[in-house]
Motif scaffolding. Structure first.
Motif, short mmCIF file in Angstrom:
data_model
loop_
_atom_site.label_atom_id
_atom_site.label_comp_id
_atom_site.label_asym_id
_atom_site.label_seq_id
_atom_site.Cartn_x
_atom_site.Cartn_y
_atom_site.Cartn_z
N MET A 1 4.97 3.58 2.47
CA MET A 1 5.24 3.09 1.15
C MET A 1 4.50 3.97 0.16
O MET A 1 3.31 4.21 0.30
CB MET A 1 4.77 1.64 1.06
CG MET A 1 5.17 0.97 -0.21
SD MET A 1 4.71 -0.77 -0.22
CE MET A 1 5.84 -1.42 0.97
N SER B 1 3.16 4.98 -3.77
CA SER B 1 2.82 4.31 -5.02
C SER B 1 3.83 4.68 -6.10
O SER B 1 4.46 5.73 -6.04
CB SER B 1 1.40 4.68 -5.47
OG SER B 1 1.30 6.04 -5.72
N PRO C 1 0.17 0.62 -8.03
CA PRO C 1 0.27 0.23 -6.63
C PRO C 1 1.72 -0.01 -6.22
O PRO C 1 2.53 -0.49 -7.03
CB PRO C 1 -0.53 -1.08 -6.57
CG PRO C 1 -1.44 -1.03 -7.75
CD PRO C 1 -0.69 -0.28 -8.81
N ALA C 2 2.04 0.32 -4.99
CA ALA C 2 3.40 0.10 -4.47
C ALA C 2 3.63 -1.38 -4.18
O ALA C 2 4.76 -1.83 -4.12
CB ALA C 2 3.62 0.93 -3.22
N LYS C 3 2.55 -2.13 -3.99
CA LYS C 3 2.66 -3.55 -3.66
C LYS C 3 2.25 -4.41 -4.84
O LYS C 3 1.44 -4.02 -5.67
CB LYS C 3 1.73 -3.89 -2.48
CG LYS C 3 2.14 -3.27 -1.18
CD LYS C 3 1.23 -3.74 -0.07
CE LYS C 3 1.67 -3.16 1.25
NZ LYS C 3 0.86 -3.66 2.36
N GLN D 1 -5.18 -4.92 -0.04
CA GLN D 1 -3.92 -4.30 0.40
C GLN D 1 -3.17 -3.69 -0.78
O GLN D 1 -2.59 -2.60 -0.65
CB GLN D 1 -3.03 -5.32 1.11
CG GLN D 1 -3.55 -5.77 2.44
CD GLN D 1 -2.74 -6.92 3.01
OE1 GLN D 1 -1.73 -7.34 2.46
NE2 GLN D 1 -3.20 -7.45 4.14
N ILE D 2 -3.18 -4.36 -1.91
CA ILE D 2 -2.53 -3.82 -3.11
C ILE D 2 -3.23 -2.55 -3.55
O ILE D 2 -2.59 -1.53 -3.83
CB ILE D 2 -2.50 -4.88 -4.24
CG1 ILE D 2 -1.59 -6.04 -3.86
CG2 ILE D 2 -2.06 -4.24 -5.56
CD1 ILE D 2 -1.71 -7.26 -4.76
N GLU E 1 -4.97 -0.53 -1.71
CA GLU E 1 -4.71 0.50 -0.69
C GLU E 1 -3.30 1.08 -0.81
O GLU E 1 -3.03 2.17 -0.30
CB GLU E 1 -4.90 -0.07 0.72
CG GLU E 1 -6.31 -0.49 1.03
CD GLU E 1 -7.26 0.66 1.31
OE1 GLU E 1 -6.87 1.83 1.17
OE2 GLU E 1 -8.43 0.37 1.65
N SER E 2 -2.40 0.38 -1.48
CA SER E 2 -1.02 0.89 -1.62
C SER E 2 -0.90 2.01 -2.64
O SER E 2 0.18 2.54 -2.86
CB SER E 2 -0.04 -0.26 -1.92
OG SER E 2 -0.16 -0.71 -3.25
N ASN F 1 -1.26 5.14 -2.48
CA ASN F 1 -1.34 6.27 -1.57
C ASN F 1 -1.49 7.59 -2.30
O ASN F 1 -0.80 7.83 -3.28
CB ASN F 1 -0.10 6.33 -0.68
CG ASN F 1 0.03 5.13 0.21
OD1 ASN F 1 -0.96 4.52 0.57
ND2 ASN F 1 1.26 4.76 0.54
#
Length: 141
Positions: free
Chosen positions: A1, A3, A18-20, A132-133, A135-136, A138
């Motif tokens: 995934m 960003s 963020p991607a999430k 987690q958000i 960390e997304s 990238n």
């Protein structure tokens, strides 16, 4: 995934998002760039809401690193600190009294990210979900 990125036509800045986002149903998304005559209070704020469910409120605020908010969360409101995969630090805490929002604050690239969620959603959007958000994002250093 990967960003997400957006471009702002001020000095050709590239902002990575963020991607999430939290796994919550949102009905509205709003974004606002604040340019308050100078750089001190410039920031991007993105809000996600659900008009049908009270308390469903998630927000991202991005500040240029040179004008980051330094005391958020306040020392007494810090719950824990996380080390992200890239080695950077993320601080999880709450807003001051009344404690109505949980926050995760971290830095990536030339931006300070402040993720926040209404505490009524804290059973769904936990500190681990915030991490987690974060960390997304990238490839952003």
């Amino acid at each position: 995934m990967r960003s997400r990125t957006i471009s702002i036509d001020t000095n050709l800045l590239m902002i990575h998002l963020p991607a999430k986002v939290p796994a919550i149903a949102f009905t509205h998304q709003f974004a606002k760039c604040n340019d308050l005559d100078g750089n001190m209070n410039d920031h991007l704020k993105i809000e996600y809401l659900n008009q049908f469910k009270d308390g469903v409120h998630y927000m991202m605020r991005l500040n240029p690193i040179e004008h980051k908010l330094k005391v958020i969360p306040h020392k007494k409101d810090i719950i824990t600190t996380y080390k992200l995969k890239d080695g950077s630090k993320a601080v999880f805490g709450t807003t001051p009294e009344p404690k109505s929002f949980n926050l995760l604050v971290f830095e990536k690239g030339s931006w300070q990210y402040i993720l926040s969620v209404d505490q009524r959603m804290s059973d769904i959007v936990t500190a681990e979900v915030f991490v987690q958000i974060a960390e997304s994002l990238n490839g952003v250093h």
